[in-house]
Design an enzyme around this catalytic site. Structure first.
Site, PDB file in Angstrom:
ATOM      1  N   ARG A  75      -5.154  11.003   4.520  1.00 45.94           N
ATOM      2  CA  ARG A  75      -4.121  12.019   4.612  1.00 45.94           C
ATOM      3  C   ARG A  75      -3.028  11.812   3.578  1.00 45.94           C
ATOM      4  NH1 ARG A  75       0.243  11.620   6.743  1.00 45.94           N
ATOM      5  NH2 ARG A  75       0.209  13.747   7.493  1.00 45.94           N
ATOM      6  N   ASP A 111       4.960   0.585  12.259  1.00 47.83           N
ATOM      7  CA  ASP A 111       3.761  -0.068  11.713  1.00 47.83           C
ATOM      8  C   ASP A 111       3.616  -1.513  12.145  1.00 47.83           C
ATOM      9  OD1 ASP A 111       3.811   1.666   8.498  1.00 47.83           O
ATOM     10  OD2 ASP A 111       3.265   2.295  10.515  1.00 47.83           O
ATOM     11  N   LYS A 167       0.851  -1.210   0.000  1.00 46.31           N
ATOM     12  CA  LYS A 167       0.000   0.000   0.000  1.00 46.31           C
ATOM     13  C   LYS A 167       0.876   1.247   0.000  1.00 46.31           C
ATOM     14  CE  LYS A 167      -1.698   1.477   4.069  1.00 46.31           C
ATOM     15  NZ  LYS A 167      -1.431   2.882   4.433  1.00 46.31           N
ATOM     16  N   ASN A 168       1.921   1.236   0.850  1.00 43.02           N
ATOM     17  CA  ASN A 168       2.716   2.455   1.043  1.00 43.02           C
ATOM     18  C   ASN A 168       3.739   2.693  -0.055  1.00 43.02           C
ATOM     19  OD1 ASN A 168       1.148   2.848   3.250  1.00 43.02           O
ATOM     20  ND2 ASN A 168       2.732   2.369   4.758  1.00 43.02           N
ATOM     21  N   ARG A 206      -8.418  -0.483   5.257  1.00 46.98           N
ATOM     22  CA  ARG A 206      -7.569   0.530   4.588  1.00 46.98           C
ATOM     23  C   ARG A 206      -6.254  -0.094   4.114  1.00 46.98           C
ATOM     24  NH1 ARG A 206      -5.802   4.752   8.121  1.00 46.98           N
ATOM     25  NH2 ARG A 206      -4.648   5.243   6.222  1.00 46.98           N
ATOM     26  N   ILE A 259       2.635  18.467   8.449  1.00 47.82           N
ATOM     27  CA  ILE A 259       3.163  18.473   7.072  1.00 47.82           C
ATOM     28  C   ILE A 259       4.143  19.635   6.871  1.00 47.82           C
ATOM     29  CG2 ILE A 259       1.135  17.314   6.076  1.00 47.82           C
ATOM     30  CD1 ILE A 259       0.265  20.114   5.024  1.00 47.82           C
ATOM     31  N   ASP A 260       4.659  20.184   7.959  1.00 47.27           N
ATOM     32  CA  ASP A 260       5.571  21.336   7.833  1.00 47.27           C
ATOM     33  C   ASP A 260       6.799  21.033   6.989  1.00 47.27           C
ATOM     34  OD1 ASP A 260       6.062  19.625  10.109  1.00 47.27           O
ATOM     35  OD2 ASP A 260       7.696  20.971  10.631  1.00 47.27           O
ATOM     36  N   LEU A 261       7.303  19.801   7.051  1.00 49.83           N
ATOM     37  CA  LEU A 261       8.517  19.467   6.278  1.00 49.83           C
ATOM     38  C   LEU A 261       8.200  19.380   4.780  1.00 49.83           C
ATOM     39  CD1 LEU A 261      10.041  16.769   8.653  1.00 49.83           C
ATOM     40  CD2 LEU A 261      10.672  19.178   8.463  1.00 49.83           C
ATOM     41  N   ILE A 297       7.930   7.287  16.997  1.00 48.98           N
ATOM     42  CA  ILE A 297       7.525   7.926  15.734  1.00 48.98           C
ATOM     43  C   ILE A 297       6.215   8.690  15.885  1.00 48.98           C
ATOM     44  CG2 ILE A 297       6.978   7.559  13.291  1.00 48.98           C
ATOM     45  CD1 ILE A 297       9.884   6.867  13.944  1.00 48.98           C
ATOM     46  N   CYS A 317      -4.804  12.061  12.998  1.00 52.24           N
ATOM     47  CA  CYS A 317      -5.624  10.841  13.021  1.00 52.24           C
ATOM     48  C   CYS A 317      -5.401  10.192  14.374  1.00 52.24           C
ATOM     49  CB  CYS A 317      -5.199   9.919  11.876  1.00 52.24           C
ATOM     50  SG  CYS A 317      -3.520   9.331  12.073  1.00 52.24           S
ATOM     51  N   ARG A 334       0.361  14.205  12.848  1.00 47.30           N
ATOM     52  CA  ARG A 334       0.662  14.031  11.419  1.00 47.30           C
ATOM     53  C   ARG A 334       0.922  15.387  10.722  1.00 47.30           C
ATOM     54  NH1 ARG A 334      -1.104   8.801  10.181  1.00 47.30           N
ATOM     55  NH2 ARG A 334       0.494   8.832   8.561  1.00 47.30           N
TER      56      ARG A 334
HETATM   57  C1  EPZ Z   1       4.324   6.944   6.336  1.00 44.45           C
HETATM   58  O1  EPZ Z   1       3.505   7.957   6.912  1.00 44.45           O
HETATM   59  C2  EPZ Z   1       3.449   5.711   6.259  1.00 44.45           C
HETATM   60  N1  EPZ Z   1       2.281   5.970   5.416  1.00 44.45           N
HETATM   61  C3  EPZ Z   1       2.983   5.313   7.663  1.00 44.45           C
HETATM   62  O2  EPZ Z   1       2.237   4.101   7.550  1.00 44.45           O
HETATM   63  C4  EPZ Z   1       4.225   5.055   8.521  1.00 44.45           C
HETATM   64  O3  EPZ Z   1       3.822   4.753   9.840  1.00 44.45           O
HETATM   65  C5  EPZ Z   1       5.117   6.309   8.528  1.00 44.45           C
HETATM   66  O4  EPZ Z   1       5.465   6.658   7.169  1.00 44.45           O
HETATM   67  C6  EPZ Z   1       6.397   6.098   9.314  1.00 44.45           C
HETATM   68  O5  EPZ Z   1       7.110   5.016   8.796  1.00 44.45           O
HETATM   69  C7  EPZ Z   1       2.429   5.927   4.062  1.00 44.45           C
HETATM   70  O6  EPZ Z   1       3.511   5.713   3.541  1.00 44.45           O
HETATM   71  C8  EPZ Z   1       1.183   6.149   3.255  1.00 44.45           C
HETATM   72  P1  EPZ Z   1       6.263  10.435   8.377  1.00 44.45           P
HETATM   73  P2  EPZ Z   1       4.016   9.495   6.904  1.00 44.45           P
HETATM   74  O7  EPZ Z   1       6.119  11.663   7.559  1.00 44.45           O
HETATM   75  O8  EPZ Z   1       4.713   9.802   5.643  1.00 44.45           O
HETATM   76  C9  EPZ Z   1       6.255  13.743  11.769  1.00 44.45           C
HETATM   77  C10 EPZ Z   1       0.417   2.676   7.887  1.00 44.45           C
HETATM   78  O9  EPZ Z   1       0.037   2.106   8.929  1.00 44.45           O
HETATM   79  N2  EPZ Z   1       6.237  14.713  10.662  1.00 44.45           N
HETATM   80  O10 EPZ Z   1       7.530   9.639   8.270  1.00 44.45           O
HETATM   81  O11 EPZ Z   1       2.857  10.347   7.296  1.00 44.45           O
HETATM   82  C11 EPZ Z   1       4.926  13.037  11.914  1.00 44.45           C
HETATM   83  O12 EPZ Z   1       4.046  13.811  12.709  1.00 44.45           O
HETATM   84  C12 EPZ Z   1       0.849   4.127   7.950  1.00 44.45           C
HETATM   85  O13 EPZ Z   1       0.512   2.127   6.762  1.00 44.45           O
HETATM   86  C13 EPZ Z   1       6.427  16.054  10.930  1.00 44.45           C
HETATM   87  O14 EPZ Z   1       6.620  16.453  12.076  1.00 44.45           O
HETATM   88  O15 EPZ Z   1       5.055   9.441   8.106  1.00 44.45           O
HETATM   89  C14 EPZ Z   1       5.303  11.735  12.573  1.00 44.45           C
HETATM   90  O16 EPZ Z   1       5.363  11.925  13.967  1.00 44.45           O
HETATM   91  C15 EPZ Z   1       0.617   4.750   9.311  1.00 44.45           C
HETATM   92  N3  EPZ Z   1       6.384  16.946   9.890  1.00 44.45           N
HETATM   93  C16 EPZ Z   1       6.711  11.453  12.038  1.00 44.45           C
HETATM   94  O17 EPZ Z   1       7.181  12.686  11.486  1.00 44.45           O
HETATM   95  C17 EPZ Z   1       6.165  16.536   8.600  1.00 44.45           C
HETATM   96  O18 EPZ Z   1       6.138  17.402   7.687  1.00 44.45           O
HETATM   97  C18 EPZ Z   1       6.787  10.402  10.946  1.00 44.45           C
HETATM   98  O19 EPZ Z   1       5.971  10.833   9.898  1.00 44.45           O
HETATM   99  C19 EPZ Z   1       5.971  15.167   8.348  1.00 44.45           C
HETATM  100  C20 EPZ Z   1       6.017  14.270   9.389  1.00 44.45           C
END
Ligand code: EPZ
Length: 426
Positions: A92, A305, A22-23, A397, A123-125, A327, A116, A121
């Site tokens: 998202r 995960d 999926k990811n 999902r 998105i600042d980065l 995380i 969620c 979650r």
């Molecule tokens: C991806 O989510 C995966 N989803 C998640 O899988 C997975 O848990 C996660 O990566 C971590 O491995 C998909 O790929 C669709 P992140 P993502 O950006 O991209 C913080 C599942 O169960 N952050 O690496 O949203 C954020 O709040 C899902 O399949 C910022 O602060 O994860 C979090 O605490 C759940 N600013 C941490 O980083 C940002 O701009 C990791 O988030 C972005 C993220």
């Protein structure tokens, strides 16, 4: 809302073919918007998240078909880069469309995807990476409007190795002018798959899988046919289910190298695991041993995960284990539900102290998010008696009919769906 009724206590046995990831599929579907023409993607599982992404692409004017795990996109009719808020709220991961649509149209309108069950979650980065490439980003309440006549290559450092931000910036940089480097990039296999997909269309990306990714901007891409990698989290979920039910299971169509951290943990609990090419065999007949400390961290460390699923195995272990979640700040919601089944788990900030018990007991429990729901199914399979898992849409999902998938291994799981007059029928 559907429910799953699980008769526990039966060891899983047999063999199973793992679905596509999926990811990996979600960012690859988004990246397809960078090219005009017919893009075909194989090994895409039938999941709610995939359905939502395809509906968004159709809303933007793209033709999208999903037959027998193959998605066929015709992106030549794409005419909009305004993602409806209602659809954005459904998933998202639609944030992945920012980079490709901005690169293709020079503007994109999205909405804050919101948090969620597992965390804020942010998105600042994502936004700071696109600003570094010259995007003008206006945030008005939950609406975010981005403009960029043509993105310019930049040197971008991520404060933390965000998977989504790494992928969004990669996709935005493919058609940008000049060279982009992403340092402190996430290293997940799904990011490597995205690089392979984009390079097979003529992109010039190097370094995915390491913490530094380089993207040389090109003028245009050429459509392709591509197969996504197997889903390492579904693979790990089935491996833990086999271990928790003390079964013997063979998993086909896997990438064992994507699961070294999980394999290491399971072997520490005493589970026998053998690897041969894309085949993983999992077997055990004894009670698992406790593991003193597991910390979730970015790939290749132990994946967040799989945290809830492994917690079920440790809840049945002989001894005390500690799991630390680094995380997501809200990813222990399955603990209360497991406690209703007899688990002895105490949470202190982002650590869970798990005192293993000899057995779990069936109960009615609620899935709060995707992986917590999968963990409750594993708990139901291992427990004595009947378990009812509610809010099953969370599980749908990320797992293609989990009851059918595990049913192939002898699991006794029945799905009940409500009908209009509120009866429920299998
Ligand atoms: C991806 O989510 C995966 N989803 C998640 O899988 C997975 O848990 C996660 O990566 C971590 O491995 C998909 O790929 C669709 P992140 P993502 O950006 O991209 C913080 C599942 O169960 N952050 O690496 O949203 C954020 O709040 C899902 O399949 C910022 O602060 O994860 C979090 O605490 C759940 N600013 C941490 O980083 C940002 O701009 C990791 O988030 C972005 C993220």
């Amino acid at each position: 809302m559907d429910k799953l009724v699980i008769e526990g206590g039966k060891p899983l046995s047999g063999s199973i073919v793992i679905q596509g990831a999926k990811n990996a599929a979600l960012p690859i579907l988004a990246a397809s918007m960078l090219v005009e023409g017919i893009v075909t993607i194989d090994q895409v599982p039938k999941l709610l998240d995939i359905d939502v992404m395809l509906n968004i692409l159709r809303e933007l004017g793209c033709r999208a078909e999903h037959e027998d795990e193959t998605v066929t996109l015709d992106t030549s009719s794409l005419h909009s880069s305004h993602i409806p808020e209602a659809l954005m709220r459904q998933m998202r991961s639609s944030i992945f469309l920012m980079g490709p649509l901005l690169a293709r149209f020079g503007e994109v309108t999205i909405y804050q995807p919101g948090g969620c069950a597992i965390g804020e979650r942010k998105i600042d980065l994502h936004l700071s990476g696109l600003r570094a490439m010259g995007a003008q980003i206006d945030e008005e309440d939950s609406r975010i409007v981005c403009y960029a006549k043509r993105l310019k290559g930049a040197e971008i450092h991520l404060d933390l190795p965000s998977v989504g931000a790494t992928e969004n910036i990669m996709m935005a940089a493919v058609l940008a002018e000049g060279l982009t480097t992403i340092s402190n990039a996430a290293r997940e296999p799904e990011i490597q798959d995205l690089q392979h997909f984009l390079n097979s269309m003529g992109a010039k990306i190097y370094g995915a899988g390491t913490d530094t990714i380089t993207i040389e901007g090109v003028e245009k891409l050429t459509p392709c046919r591509y197969q996504v990698i197997p889903d390492r989290i579904v693979t790990g979920t089935v491996m833990v289910a086999a271990a928790a039910t003390r079964g013997q299971v063979t998993l086909l169509n896997t990438c064992p190298s994507h699961l070294t951290s999980l394999i290491h943990v399971l072997r520490r609990t005493g589970v026998q695991i053998t690897v041969d090419g894309d085949i993983i065999k999992v077997g055990t007949a004894s009670r698992p041993k406790a593991v003193d400390r597991i910390v979730t961290s970015p790939y290749p460390a132990f994946p967040t995960d799989l945290q809830s699923q492994v917690m079920v195995l440790l809840a049945l272990a002989d001894g005390v284990s500690v799991m630390k979640e680094t995380i997501f700040e809200g990813r222990f919601k399955h603990v209360d539900e497991l406690s209703r089944m007899g688990a002895d788990i105490r949470v202190d900030l982002n650590s869970a102290f798990i005192r293993g018990v000899s057995r779990l007991y069936g109960a009615t429990v609620e899935a709060t998010d995707l992986r917590a729901g999968a963990a409750l199914v594993i708990a139901g399979l291992a427990a004595q008696g009947k378990t009812i898992v509610e809010q099953v849409h969370h599980i749908d999902r990320g797992y293609d009919r989990i009851e059918t998938m595990l049913g192939r291994l002898g699991a006794k799981i029945t799905r009940y769906s409500p009908v209009p007059n509120n009866q429920i029928v299998p």
